[in-house]
Design a protein around this motif. Structure first.
Motif, PDB file in Angstrom:
ATOM      1  N   LEU A  92      -8.777   1.055 -12.367  1.00 44.89           N
ATOM      2  CA  LEU A  92      -7.466   1.556 -11.978  1.00 44.89           C
ATOM      3  C   LEU A  92      -6.926   0.684 -10.855  1.00 44.89           C
ATOM      4  CD1 LEU A  92      -8.311   5.351 -11.924  1.00 44.89           C
ATOM      5  CD2 LEU A  92      -7.182   4.079 -13.727  1.00 44.89           C
ATOM      6  N   LYS A  93      -5.866  -0.059 -11.126  1.00 42.93           N
ATOM      7  CA  LYS A  93      -5.295  -0.963 -10.145  1.00 42.93           C
ATOM      8  C   LYS A  93      -4.532  -0.171  -9.084  1.00 42.93           C
ATOM      9  CE  LYS A  93      -3.547  -5.517 -10.145  1.00 42.93           C
ATOM     10  NZ  LYS A  93      -3.364  -6.629 -10.971  1.00 42.93           N
ATOM     11  N   ASN A  94      -4.706  -0.548  -7.826  1.00 42.85           N
ATOM     12  CA  ASN A  94      -4.060   0.081  -6.678  1.00 42.85           C
ATOM     13  C   ASN A  94      -4.382   1.567  -6.559  1.00 42.85           C
ATOM     14  OD1 ASN A  94      -2.852  -2.322  -5.895  1.00 42.85           O
ATOM     15  ND2 ASN A  94      -1.119  -1.978  -7.244  1.00 42.85           N
ATOM     16  N   THR A  95      -5.479   1.987  -7.107  1.00 43.49           N
ATOM     17  CA  THR A  95      -5.897   3.375  -7.015  1.00 43.49           C
ATOM     18  C   THR A  95      -7.389   3.420  -6.750  1.00 43.49           C
ATOM     19  OG1 THR A  95      -4.216   4.025  -8.607  1.00 43.49           O
ATOM     20  CG2 THR A  95      -5.984   5.574  -8.236  1.00 43.49           C
ATOM     21  N   ALA A  96      -7.759   4.184  -5.793  1.00 41.47           N
ATOM     22  CA  ALA A  96      -9.191   4.370  -5.564  1.00 41.47           C
ATOM     23  C   ALA A  96      -9.676   5.436  -6.523  1.00 41.47           C
ATOM     24  CB  ALA A  96      -9.462   4.788  -4.131  1.00 41.47           C
ATOM     25  N   TYR A  97     -10.764   5.188  -7.129  1.00 40.17           N
ATOM     26  CA  TYR A  97     -11.365   6.128  -8.067  1.00 40.17           C
ATOM     27  C   TYR A  97     -12.503   6.797  -7.333  1.00 40.17           C
ATOM     28  CZ  TYR A  97     -13.761   7.719 -12.267  1.00 40.17           C
ATOM     29  OH  TYR A  97     -14.383   8.461 -13.221  1.00 40.17           O
ATOM     30  N   VAL A  98     -12.380   8.063  -7.075  1.00 41.04           N
ATOM     31  CA  VAL A  98     -13.350   8.785  -6.283  1.00 41.04           C
ATOM     32  C   VAL A  98     -14.153   9.685  -7.202  1.00 41.04           C
ATOM     33  CG1 VAL A  98     -13.693  10.371  -4.368  1.00 41.04           C
ATOM     34  CG2 VAL A  98     -11.804   8.742  -4.311  1.00 41.04           C
ATOM     35  N   LEU A  99     -15.439   9.573  -7.116  1.00 41.40           N
ATOM     36  CA  LEU A  99     -16.320  10.372  -7.952  1.00 41.40           C
ATOM     37  C   LEU A  99     -17.185  11.241  -7.066  1.00 41.40           C
ATOM     38  CD1 LEU A  99     -17.652  10.937 -10.727  1.00 41.40           C
ATOM     39  CD2 LEU A  99     -19.151   9.005 -10.258  1.00 41.40           C
ATOM     40  N   LEU A 100     -17.088  12.543  -7.265  1.00 40.94           N
ATOM     41  CA  LEU A 100     -17.930  13.475  -6.536  1.00 40.94           C
ATOM     42  C   LEU A 100     -19.025  13.925  -7.479  1.00 40.94           C
ATOM     43  CD1 LEU A 100     -15.143  15.635  -4.905  1.00 40.94           C
ATOM     44  CD2 LEU A 100     -16.442  13.806  -3.860  1.00 40.94           C
ATOM     45  N   VAL A 101     -20.239  13.686  -7.094  1.00 42.03           N
ATOM     46  CA  VAL A 101     -21.363  14.011  -7.955  1.00 42.03           C
ATOM     47  C   VAL A 101     -22.190  15.109  -7.305  1.00 42.03           C
ATOM     48  CG1 VAL A 101     -23.425  13.130  -9.093  1.00 42.03           C
ATOM     49  CG2 VAL A 101     -21.438  11.660  -8.829  1.00 42.03           C
ATOM     50  N   TRP A 102     -22.472  16.124  -8.068  1.00 44.24           N
ATOM     51  CA  TRP A 102     -23.327  17.203  -7.602  1.00 44.24           C
ATOM     52  C   TRP A 102     -24.595  17.177  -8.431  1.00 44.24           C
ATOM     53  CZ3 TRP A 102     -21.452  21.900  -4.891  1.00 44.24           C
ATOM     54  CH2 TRP A 102     -20.230  21.667  -4.261  1.00 44.24           C
ATOM     55  N   LEU A 103     -25.682  16.823  -7.819  1.00 45.53           N
ATOM     56  CA  LEU A 103     -26.965  16.852  -8.491  1.00 45.53           C
ATOM     57  C   LEU A 103     -27.664  18.120  -8.031  1.00 45.53           C
ATOM     58  CD1 LEU A 103     -27.965  13.137  -7.913  1.00 45.53           C
ATOM     59  CD2 LEU A 103     -26.954  14.148  -9.957  1.00 45.53           C
ATOM     60  N   LEU A 104     -27.658  19.106  -8.853  1.00 47.63           N
ATOM     61  CA  LEU A 104     -28.188  20.400  -8.470  1.00 47.63           C
ATOM     62  C   LEU A 104     -29.649  20.493  -8.853  1.00 47.63           C
ATOM     63  CD1 LEU A 104     -27.477  23.118  -7.302  1.00 47.63           C
ATOM     64  CD2 LEU A 104     -26.859  23.872  -9.574  1.00 47.63           C
ATOM     65  N   VAL A 105     -30.496  20.723  -7.888  1.00 53.06           N
ATOM     66  CA  VAL A 105     -31.919  20.820  -8.155  1.00 53.06           C
ATOM     67  C   VAL A 105     -32.233  22.147  -8.823  1.00 53.06           C
ATOM     68  CG1 VAL A 105     -32.633  19.268  -6.301  1.00 53.06           C
ATOM     69  CG2 VAL A 105     -32.298  21.675  -5.813  1.00 53.06           C
ATOM     70  N   ASP A 132     -12.926  10.125   4.605  1.00 59.05           N
ATOM     71  CA  ASP A 132     -12.103   9.956   3.412  1.00 59.05           C
ATOM     72  C   ASP A 132     -11.824  11.266   2.693  1.00 59.05           C
ATOM     73  OD1 ASP A 132     -12.264   7.269   3.962  1.00 59.05           O
ATOM     74  OD2 ASP A 132     -13.589   6.790   2.277  1.00 59.05           O
ATOM     75  N   ILE A 133     -12.813  12.161   2.681  1.00 56.82           N
ATOM     76  CA  ILE A 133     -12.650  13.429   1.982  1.00 56.82           C
ATOM     77  C   ILE A 133     -13.015  14.577   2.907  1.00 56.82           C
ATOM     78  CG2 ILE A 133     -13.066  12.454  -0.299  1.00 56.82           C
ATOM     79  CD1 ILE A 133     -15.875  13.597  -0.180  1.00 56.82           C
ATOM     80  N   VAL A 135     -15.081  29.984  -3.491  1.00 59.24           N
ATOM     81  CA  VAL A 135     -14.422  28.722  -3.823  1.00 59.24           C
ATOM     82  C   VAL A 135     -14.535  27.750  -2.651  1.00 59.24           C
ATOM     83  CG1 VAL A 135     -12.200  27.635  -4.335  1.00 59.24           C
ATOM     84  CG2 VAL A 135     -12.831  29.782  -5.447  1.00 59.24           C
ATOM     85  N   ILE A 136     -15.025  26.539  -2.951  1.00 63.66           N
ATOM     86  CA  ILE A 136     -15.039  25.428  -1.996  1.00 63.66           C
ATOM     87  C   ILE A 136     -14.027  24.411  -2.505  1.00 63.66           C
ATOM     88  CG2 ILE A 136     -16.411  23.570  -0.962  1.00 63.66           C
ATOM     89  CD1 ILE A 136     -17.478  26.253  -0.117  1.00 63.66           C
ATOM     90  N   ARG A 137     -13.083  24.030  -1.669  1.00 60.57           N
ATOM     91  CA  ARG A 137     -12.076  23.039  -2.047  1.00 60.57           C
ATOM     92  C   ARG A 137     -12.438  21.692  -1.425  1.00 60.57           C
ATOM     93  NH1 ARG A 137      -9.584  27.808  -1.914  1.00 60.57           N
ATOM     94  NH2 ARG A 137      -8.063  28.285  -3.533  1.00 60.57           N
ATOM     95  N   VAL A 138     -12.275  20.648  -2.218  1.00 60.07           N
ATOM     96  CA  VAL A 138     -12.562  19.290  -1.770  1.00 60.07           C
ATOM     97  C   VAL A 138     -11.316  18.462  -2.006  1.00 60.07           C
ATOM     98  CG1 VAL A 138     -14.013  17.258  -2.111  1.00 60.07           C
ATOM     99  CG2 VAL A 138     -14.988  19.541  -2.346  1.00 60.07           C
ATOM    100  N   GLY A 139     -10.934  17.655  -1.024  1.00 57.40           N
ATOM    101  CA  GLY A 139      -9.727  16.853  -1.191  1.00 57.40           C
ATOM    102  C   GLY A 139      -9.776  15.545  -0.435  1.00 57.40           C
ATOM    103  N   LEU A 140      -8.941  14.624  -0.889  1.00 60.23           N
ATOM    104  CA  LEU A 140      -8.783  13.342  -0.201  1.00 60.23           C
ATOM    105  C   LEU A 140      -7.949  13.564   1.041  1.00 60.23           C
ATOM    106  CD1 LEU A 140      -7.982  11.092  -3.283  1.00 60.23           C
ATOM    107  CD2 LEU A 140     -10.133  11.221  -2.026  1.00 60.23           C
TER     108      LEU A 140
END
Length: 134
Positions: A3-16, A76-77, A93-98
Motif C-alpha cells: 500500500l503506497k503512502n499508507t502504513a499497514y498495521v497488523l495487530l496479532v493476538w496469539l492467545l495461549v 503509534d497505537i 470491549v477493548i478499543r485499539v486505534g492509531l
C-alpha cells in the motif's frame, strides 16, 4: 499487497491455550489497521464466577533474523481502557486505534498484551496464577 503512502498495521493476538482454561476469552485475534481503518474492537470475556482485572499494553513487535521477538514501547497505537474490571460471566470491549495520521509506507506490526492483575481477595491456600495473553 503493498500500500503506497499508507502504513499497514497488523495487530496479532496469539492467545495461549491456558487462557481459555483460566477463564479469559479474546476475539478476534488480529486486526488490520490502515489510513481508512484506524481502529478496531476486541471482545475480552471473563468466564469466571468472580471479577477479573486486566491491564492492556501495546508494543511495537519486531523479529530478528534469528527469530527472536523484540518488543519496543510505542506511541503509534493506543488501547483503551488501559485497565478494566470485567464482571463475572460477561464480555468487555477493548478499543485499539492509531494515534497519528499514517505517513509511512512501511508495514508495522504491533502486539497487545493483556495481563491479569491478581486480586487481593484470593484464596489463602493453593496456587493462584495471573494470566498474560498476547
Amino acid at each position: 499487497m503493498y500500500l503506497k503512502n499508507t502504513a499497514y498495521v497488523l495487530l496479532v493476538w496469539l492467545l495461549v491455550n491456558v487462557s481459555h482454561a483460566a477463564g479469559l476469552v479474546i476475539s478476534p485475534f488480529r486486526a488490520n489497521l490502515n489510513a481508512t481503518q484506524t481502529s478496531a474492537v476486541f471482545n475480552v470475556g471473563n468466564q469466571r464466577d468472580t471479577p477479573m482485572v486486566v491491564q492492556v499494553n501495546t508494543v511495537e513487535w519486531l523479529q530478528q533474523a534469528n527469530g527472536d521477538d523484540v518488543f519496543n514501547d510505542t506511541d503509534d497505537i493506543i488501547a483503551t481502557p488501559a485497565i478494566a474490571t470485567i464482571p463475572p460471566k460477561t464480555n468487555y470491549v477493548i478499543r485499539v486505534g492509531l494515534r497519528n495520521n499514517i505517513t509511512s509506507t512501511q508495514e508495522k506490526t504491533y502486539r497487545l498484551f493483556i495481563e491479569e492483575i491478581p486480586s487481593p481477595h484470593t484464596q489463602k491456600t493453593g496456587l493462584n496464577i495471573a494470566l498474560r495473553a498476547s
